[in-house]
Each structure stands twice: as structure tokens, then as C-alpha cells.
Enzyme design. Structure first.
Site, PDB file in Angstrom:
ATOM      1  N   ARG A  43      -1.420 -15.292  24.673  1.00  0.00           N
ATOM      2  CA  ARG A  43      -0.152 -14.766  24.168  1.00  0.00           C
ATOM      3  C   ARG A  43       0.137 -15.167  22.725  1.00  0.00           C
ATOM      4  NH1 ARG A  43       1.401 -15.898  29.657  1.00  0.00           N
ATOM      5  NH2 ARG A  43       1.612 -13.930  30.781  1.00  0.00           N
ATOM      6  N   LYS A  65       0.351  -5.094  11.057  1.00  0.00           N
ATOM      7  CA  LYS A  65      -0.224  -4.167  12.039  1.00  0.00           C
ATOM      8  C   LYS A  65      -1.592  -4.675  12.453  1.00  0.00           C
ATOM      9  CE  LYS A  65       1.919   0.272  10.895  1.00  0.00           C
ATOM     10  NZ  LYS A  65       1.661   1.665  10.438  1.00  0.00           N
ATOM     11  N   GLU A 107      -5.581   4.543  -1.011  1.00  0.00           N
ATOM     12  CA  GLU A 107      -4.324   3.968  -0.539  1.00  0.00           C
ATOM     13  C   GLU A 107      -3.413   3.605  -1.712  1.00  0.00           C
ATOM     14  OE1 GLU A 107      -3.106   3.878   2.386  1.00  0.00           O
ATOM     15  OE2 GLU A 107      -4.795   4.120   3.757  1.00  0.00           O
ATOM     16  N   LYS A 145       4.057  -2.762  -0.561  1.00  0.00           N
ATOM     17  CA  LYS A 145       3.949  -2.761   0.902  1.00  0.00           C
ATOM     18  C   LYS A 145       4.775  -3.886   1.520  1.00  0.00           C
ATOM     19  CE  LYS A 145       1.105  -2.155   4.877  1.00  0.00           C
ATOM     20  NZ  LYS A 145      -0.204  -1.826   5.450  1.00  0.00           N
ATOM     21  N   ASN A 163       2.684   6.320   5.745  1.00  0.00           N
ATOM     22  CA  ASN A 163       1.741   7.183   6.461  1.00  0.00           C
ATOM     23  C   ASN A 163       1.524   8.520   5.754  1.00  0.00           C
ATOM     24  OD1 ASN A 163       0.993   5.698   8.949  1.00  0.00           O
ATOM     25  ND2 ASN A 163       3.195   5.734   9.295  1.00  0.00           N
ATOM     26  N   HIS A 166      -1.701  10.584   6.108  1.00  0.00           N
ATOM     27  CA  HIS A 166      -2.445  10.037   7.242  1.00  0.00           C
ATOM     28  C   HIS A 166      -2.430  10.925   8.483  1.00  0.00           C
ATOM     29  CE1 HIS A 166      -2.535   6.559   4.684  1.00  0.00           C
ATOM     30  NE2 HIS A 166      -3.186   5.841   5.577  1.00  0.00           N
ATOM     31  N   HIS A 170      -6.116  11.082   9.236  1.00  0.00           N
ATOM     32  CA  HIS A 170      -6.678  10.428  10.420  1.00  0.00           C
ATOM     33  C   HIS A 170      -7.372  11.432  11.335  1.00  0.00           C
ATOM     34  CE1 HIS A 170      -4.182   6.442  10.484  1.00  0.00           C
ATOM     35  NE2 HIS A 170      -5.308   6.321   9.810  1.00  0.00           N
ATOM     36  N   HIS A 187     -12.386   5.870   5.304  1.00  0.00           N
ATOM     37  CA  HIS A 187     -10.957   6.080   5.524  1.00  0.00           C
ATOM     38  C   HIS A 187     -10.318   6.727   4.294  1.00  0.00           C
ATOM     39  CE1 HIS A 187      -6.879   5.339   6.924  1.00  0.00           C
ATOM     40  NE2 HIS A 187      -6.604   4.747   5.777  1.00  0.00           N
TER      41      HIS A 187
END
Length: 286
Positions: A43, A65, A107, A145, A163, A166, A170, A187
Site C-alpha cells: 500500500r 501519474k 510535449e 506542469k 492532454n 493526446h 494515443h 510517443h
């Protein structure tokens, strides 16, 4: 996920406990997966990210993330979990290929269109990667960011703007990854295409200046080369958009722009316009 299982077993075998610290040294896959493994083992272990690629420096390692793909589907399994620290050392970029540097640059272009036009004005003059500029671009990108994430960690509102490009990108990335007769894209290569298409949508829906859309298209085709998408590819690419994490109740949500540095969130488009945007890029790549 099989790699995560392997790592959880290794942590257990080596006696890791809640006081252990995981150090994730590598690109975006490593920092995303390492953070996920650390955050779910017993955890939650503490972890530090040390990104070694441009993409992970400006995007993946910052913002909390973590997660892994589910087969070819991007970012389907994961959680929000912040590292104790992110250590960015530009010297690692000496180990990165030219193609991966270009991937990371996409990016930064995203930050330019969504938050700081000066970033785009710097990059659009590039004929090759300018390492003297990269240090400043990395710093400015991380500041942007971090500021966004501090306001909206769980992507309920403002963070969705990150996003941009994206939803389409994606889907293209996943399609080329799983297709037997396509060469996989980085990417950034996929996101660059996604930004062109989503700027086309922006111009059609919000009257975003078409000359800026054309400017990005021209730069991407020159700097990245073209991605050859065929008419027969469109149905599968469109289907993959339905797995985008921004979607709600089966509706595809896009991040579009009405002007530089001004995003419109959760925009839904009709199927014909979605197809027309892909056709717009396909014409550019022929």
C-alpha cells in the site's frame, strides 16, 4: 503488468518494507511503472524519479501519474501518487538518441500551444535539436506542469489541458503499436500528429487561426517526417479513441484551443468532423 508482477515479487524476495525507498532511473515507462509498483506494494513505498530522457523530464516523471498500459491501450491501469523528489539532470540527455529527443520535444510544443506561446516560437525555428535551448525549455516545461498539477492533481479540470493532442495521438500510437504491418511510432511522433488534427478541429469549431495549424503541420512534417495513415486505418483508430481516459459515458472528449494559450475542455465532436480532421492530416502526409 507482467513486469509489475515480477517487480512486486522481487521486492518481496528482497525484504522491502514500508520504510524502503524505490529509485526509478530511466525514461517515462520506467518512472510511470516504478511509481505504480512502489505505490501499490504494501500500500505504498516512497519513491524518487530520476528521468533520463527528454520526454520523461518534461512530462512523465512530473505530476504524480503512475501506471502501465493494458496491452496496446495507453495508461489504462494506474493511480495518482507523488514521488518524494524528481531529480532532473540534463547530462543524461547525452545518452538519448536523436529520435527520442524529438519525441520529447513534442510535449514541449504542447506546452507552447496550451500555456506559453514563447516555447513554440523558440522551437519552430529549430532545424535540429538545439541543446543550448533545451536546458531552458526543460525548466520552463517543468514549471508549467508543476503549476498545473498543484492546482488540479486528479485531472478534474485544468490538468485536462495537458492532454491536448493526446486523444488522437494515443489512438494512433496504440494502433501502430499493435498493427503487424505498421512500424511503431514514438510517443512524441504520435502526439505531434494528434496536435495537428486537434488544431484542425479547433479551427473548425472555435475559429482557431488556420495559419497556426498550417505552421505546426509544416514544422512537424519537416522535423519529424510524415506518418502514413491509410483510409483503411481510420475505423480502428477511431475505435481506439473510445478508450481515452478523459471520456465519460462513452463520449469522446477532446481538448481544443480557441486561441494560443486558451483551451476548451471536454469538447465532443460529430463523427464526420473527427474523420475530416484525420483526412486533413492524411492529405498533408502524401
Amino acid at each position: 503488468i507482467e513486469t509489475c508482477n515480477h517487480l512486486w515479487n522481487k521486492l518481496s524476495e528482497r525484504g522491502a518494507d514500508r520504510k524502503s525507498l524505490m529509485i526509478n532511473l530511466g525514461g517515462g515507462v520506467i518512472t510511470d511503472m516504478g511509481g505504480f509498483v512502489a505505490s501499490t506494494f504494501k500500500r505504498g513505498l516512497k519513491f524518487i524519479n530520476i528521468p533520463t530522457t527528454l520526454l520523461s523530464m518534461v512530462d512523465a516523471s512530473v505530476g504524480g501519474k503512475t501506471g502501465v498500459d493494458l496491452g496496446p491501450l495507453k495508461n489504462q491501469i494506474g493511480l495518482f501518487s507523488n514521488p518524494e523528489m524528481v531529480l532532473v539532470d540534463i547530462d543524461f540527455l547525452n545518452t538519448v538518441s536523436e529520435r527520442e529527443m524529438r519525441s520529447g520535444l513534442a510535449e514541449i510544443i504542447k506546452y507552447g500551444f496550451t500555456f506559453d506561446e514563447n516555447l513554440w516560437n523558440t522551437i519552430k525555428r529549430f532545424t535540429e535539436i538545439d541543446m543550448q535551448e533545451i536546458n531552458k525549455l526543460v525548466y520552463k516545461s517543468v514549471v508549467i506542469k508543476n503549476k498545473v498539477v498543484l492546482q488540479d492533481l486528479h485531472e478534474n479540470n485544468l490538468r485536462k489541458s495537458l492532454n491536448f493532442g493526446h486523444t488522437i495521438g494515443h489512438a494512433i500510437e496504440s494502433y501502430f503499436l499493435e498493427s503487424e504491418d505498421k512500424k511503431s511510432l514514438t510517443h512524441g511522433e504520435a502526439i505531434a500528429v494528434g496536435m495537428i488534427v486537434e488544431l484542425y478541429y479547433s479551427s473548425q469549431v472555435f475559429e482557431f487561426p488556420m495559419e497556426l495549424t498550417e505552421s505546426l503541420k509544416s514544422f512537424v512534417n519537416r522535423f519529424y517526417g510524415t506518418v502514413h495513415i491509410e483510409k483503411d486505418d481510420l475505423a480502428e483508430i477511431t475505435k481506439l479513441m473510445k478508450f481515452d481516459k478523459k471520456n465519460v459515458s462513452g463520449k469522446i472528449n477532446f481538448v481544443l484551443l480557441d486561441q494560443m494559450e486558451s483551451c476548451k475542455l471536454d469538447v465532443q465532436l460529430d463523427a464526420e468532423l473527427i474523420q475530416n480532421g484525420l483526412f486533413y492530416y492524411m492529405q498533408a502526409s502524401q
